[in-house]
Design an enzyme around this catalytic site. Structure first.
Site, PDB file in Angstrom:
ATOM      1  N   CYS A 110       0.779  -0.999   0.105  1.00  0.00           N
ATOM      2  CA  CYS A 110       0.092  -0.162   0.084  1.00  0.00           C
ATOM      3  C   CYS A 110       0.774   1.302   0.122  1.00  0.00           C
ATOM      4  O   CYS A 110       0.669   2.282  -0.682  1.00  0.00           O
ATOM      5  CB  CYS A 110      -1.096   0.010   1.125  1.00  0.00           C
ATOM      6  SG  CYS A 110      -0.421  -0.205   2.866  1.00  0.00           S
ATOM      7  N   HIS A 272      -2.188   1.144   7.306  1.00  0.00           N
ATOM      8  CA  HIS A 272      -2.740   0.760   5.964  1.00  0.00           C
ATOM      9  C   HIS A 272      -2.443   2.578   5.549  1.00  0.00           C
ATOM     10  O   HIS A 272      -2.489   3.729   6.134  1.00  0.00           O
ATOM     11  CB  HIS A 272      -4.062   0.584   5.476  1.00  0.00           C
ATOM     12  CG  HIS A 272      -4.547   0.550   4.482  1.00  0.00           C
ATOM     13  ND1 HIS A 272      -3.661  -0.017   3.295  1.00  0.00           N
ATOM     14  CD2 HIS A 272      -5.445   0.871   3.616  1.00  0.00           C
ATOM     15  CE1 HIS A 272      -4.435  -0.176   2.212  1.00  0.00           C
ATOM     16  NE2 HIS A 272      -5.655   0.402   2.311  1.00  0.00           N
ATOM     17  N   ASN A 292      -8.440   4.369  -2.216  1.00  0.00           N
ATOM     18  CA  ASN A 292      -7.749   3.132  -1.756  1.00  0.00           C
ATOM     19  C   ASN A 292      -6.849   2.255  -2.733  1.00  0.00           C
ATOM     20  O   ASN A 292      -7.388   2.674  -3.969  1.00  0.00           O
ATOM     21  CB  ASN A 292      -8.568   2.159  -1.109  1.00  0.00           C
ATOM     22  CG  ASN A 292      -8.194   1.069  -0.134  1.00  0.00           C
ATOM     23  OD1 ASN A 292      -6.970   1.134   0.063  1.00  0.00           O
ATOM     24  ND2 ASN A 292      -9.213   0.299   0.718  1.00  0.00           N
TER      25      ASN A 292
END
Ligand SMILES: *[C@@H]1O[C@H](CO)[C@@H](O)[C@H](O)[C@H]1NC(C)=O
Ligand SMILES: *[C@@H]1O[C@H](CO)[C@@H](O)[C@H](O)[C@H]1NC(C)=O
Ligand SMILES: *[C@@H]1O[C@H](CO)[C@@H](O)[C@H](O)[C@H]1NC(C)=O
Ligand SMILES: *[C@@H]1O[C@H](CO)[C@@H](O)[C@H](O)[C@H]1NC(C)=O
Length: 374
Positions: A110, A272, A292
Site C-alpha cells: 500500500c 494502511h 484506496n
C-alpha cells in the site's frame, strides 16, 4: 492520540485470518449497521470475487521506521477553506490521473501505491496536465533497498517516508497495473498473486516500452510531512494536490460500503496508507475523501471511501506526506528557440529602425520614384 500511539509503537500487529473474517462477515455487517449510522457495511468486494482474490487484499503491517521526514511550515492566513473540495474538480485536466484506482493485489505494498499515486497526481498538476507519468510502485518495491526489509519480501510492508526520499535521490520509472504492459516497469505477477518480491532488474520489464530504464527515471525535488492538523492538511491539498496518509486499519474497514467511515468494531489488522484527494460533509459528518488501492470493485464508491475528518480518526491526520515533482527541464529544446526568437526580434527592430531613419532621409526620393512610376 490512542491511534497515533498504535501506529508508531506497534511493530507486531494482530493478523486477520481469512477464515475468521469470513466467519465473522454476517455478524460483523449486522453489528456495524445497527451500531451507528455514519457508514454502511457490506460484503467485501463484488459477489463473485473468488476466495483467491479475497485473500489478496489482506495486509501485513507497514514497516515501522519512525518519523524521518521534516514537517513543513503551515500558514493559513488569508486562506479560505471551502466546505468541500475534490482535487479532480480543481484540476480537471488531471481528473483521470487523480481518480485512477489501483490494485496492490496480495502484496503489502500500500505504501508503494499511495506514495507513487500522489507523485503521479502532483507531477500532472505541476505540469498543468502536460505530463501524465504514472510512477511505478513495482520500481520502488523491487529497487528501493531501504524502503522495506527484503528478508520478508511482500509479507511485511514498507516505509512511505523512505519511498519519498528514494524519489528525490534515485528517481522512479513509470509503470502501470498488473499485466497492463504500460510504462517501463508494470506491476508483476509475483507481487500480485504470489506475495513474493521481484528482484530489482534496473531495466524495463515491458518489452514494448521505448524509453530506457535510466532515461525513464523521474525525480522529486522535495518531500515533507504535513503538519498534523486538519486545516494544514486541507491547505496542502488545495494548494498542491493530493497527499498520502497512514492510518490504523481495523477489521471493520474491509466491510466499508459507503458513508463516512468511523471505527466501530474489530481488531487491529495493520497500518494502511491511502491517498487523500479532498473532503466534504455528509449528513452533518465531515469527511476526508480518499482513494484506496484495492481495485475499484471494493466498496460502493468504486474504490474510494470517506473517513471522518477533524478528529484524527484511526490516526489518519498524524502522518501525512507529500512532495514536489522535479519537472524535466526543457532547456535543451526550449532555450535555443528562445534565443532564435530574441535574435529574430532584435533583427526586425534593427531593420525597422534603419528603415525609419532611411525613410526620413529618402522620403523625397521615394516620392519622386512613385511620381516617376505613375
Ligand atoms: C455500539 O457498540 C458499543 C460497543 O459495543 C456500545 O457501547 C454502544 O452502546 C453501541 N451503540 C449503539 C447505538 O448501538
Ligand atoms: C463478475 O464480476 C465482473 C467484474 O469484476 C463482472 O464483469 C462479471 O460480469 C461478474 N460475473 C458474474 C457472473 O456476476
Ligand atoms: C540506506 O540507508 C542507509 C542507512 O540509513 C544509508 O547509509 C544509505 O545511504 C541508504 N541508501 C540509499 C540508497 O538511500
Ligand atoms: C530485516 O529483518 C531481519 C529479521 O528480523 C533483521 O535481522 C534485519 O536487521 C532487518 N533488516 C533491515 C535492513 O532492517
Amino acid at each position: 492520540m490512542r491511534h497515533a500511539f498504535l501506529l508508531y509503537a506497534l511493530t507486531i500487529f494482530s493478523l486477520c485470518e481469512v477464515k475468521k473474517c469470513q466467519y465473522l462477515t454476517k455478524t460483523f455487517i449486522d453489528f456495524i449497521n445497527k451500531n451507528q449510522s455514519s457508514w454502511r457495511a457490506g460484503k467485501f468486494f463484488l459477489e463473485n470475487v473468488t476466495s483467491r482474490n479475497f485473500v489478496h487484499r489482506y495486509h501485513r503491517p507497514v514497516l515501522n521506521v519512525g518519523n524521518e521526514v521534516r514537517v513543513k511550515d503551515c500558514y493559513l492566513e488569508d486562506l479560505h477553506i471551502p466546505d468541500s473540495f475534490d482535487a479532480r474538480k480543481e484540476w480537471p485536466h488531471c481528473a483521470d490521473v487523480i481518480g485512477n484506482i489501483r490494485d496492490q493485489g496480495s502484496c503489502s505494498s500500500c505504501w508503494a501505491f499511495s506514495s507513487t499515486g500522489v507523485m503521479t497526481d502532483r507531477l500532472c498538476i505541476q505540469s498543468e496536465g502536460e505530463v501524465k507519468f504514472q510512477f511505478s510502485p513495482q520500481d520502488i518495491l523491487s529497487c528501493c533497498e531501504n524502503c522495506s526489509n527484503s528478508t520478508y519480501g511482500c509479507a511485511v510492508g514498507g516505509s512511505s517516508d523512505r519511498a519519498w526520499r528514494y524519489w528525490t535521490e534515485s528517481g522512479i520509472v513509470s509503470g502501470g497495473d498488473y499485466d497492463s504492459y504500460q510504462g517501463c516497469v508494470f506491476y508483476q505477477e509475483s507481487e500480485f498473486y504470489l506475495k513474493t518480491k521481484s528482484p530489482c532488474m534496473k531495466s524495463c520489464n515491458n518489452p514494448h516500452y521505448k524509453i530506457s530504464y535510466a532515461e525513464d527515471k523521474h525525480f522529486g525535488s522535495d518531500y515533507y510531512q504535513v503538519k498534523p492538523a486538519e486545516k494544514c492538511i486541507q491547505a496542502e491539498i488545495m494548494s498542491n494536490g493530493p497527499v498520502e496518509a497512514i492510518f490504523a486499519l481495523y477489521e471493520d474497514f474491509y466491510y466499508y460500503k459507503d458513508g463516512v467511515y468511523t471505527y466501530t468494531i474489530g481488531g487491529l489488522v495493520s497500518a494502511h496508507t491511502v491517498k487523500i484527494i479532498g473532503w466534504g460533509v455528509e449528513n452533518g459528518n465531515p469527511y476526508w475523501l480518499a482513494a484506496n488501492s484495492w481495485n475499484c470493485n471494493w466498496g460502493q464508491l468504486k474504490g474510494f471511501f470517506k473517513i471522518r475528518r477533524g478528529v484524527d480518526e484511526c490516526g489518519i491526520e498524524q502522518h501525512v506526506l507529500a512532495g514536489t515533482a522535479r519537472l524535466k527541464t526543457k532547456t535543451s529544446s526550449s532555450s535555443p528557440w528562445l534565443l532564435v526568437a530574441l535574435v529574430s526580434a532584435g533583427i526586425v527592430i534593427a531593420v525597422m529602425a534603419i528603415a525609419l531613419f532611411v525613410k526620413k532621409k529618402s522620403m523625397e526620393s521615394v516620392i519622386n520614384y512613385f511620381r516617376l512610376k505613375s
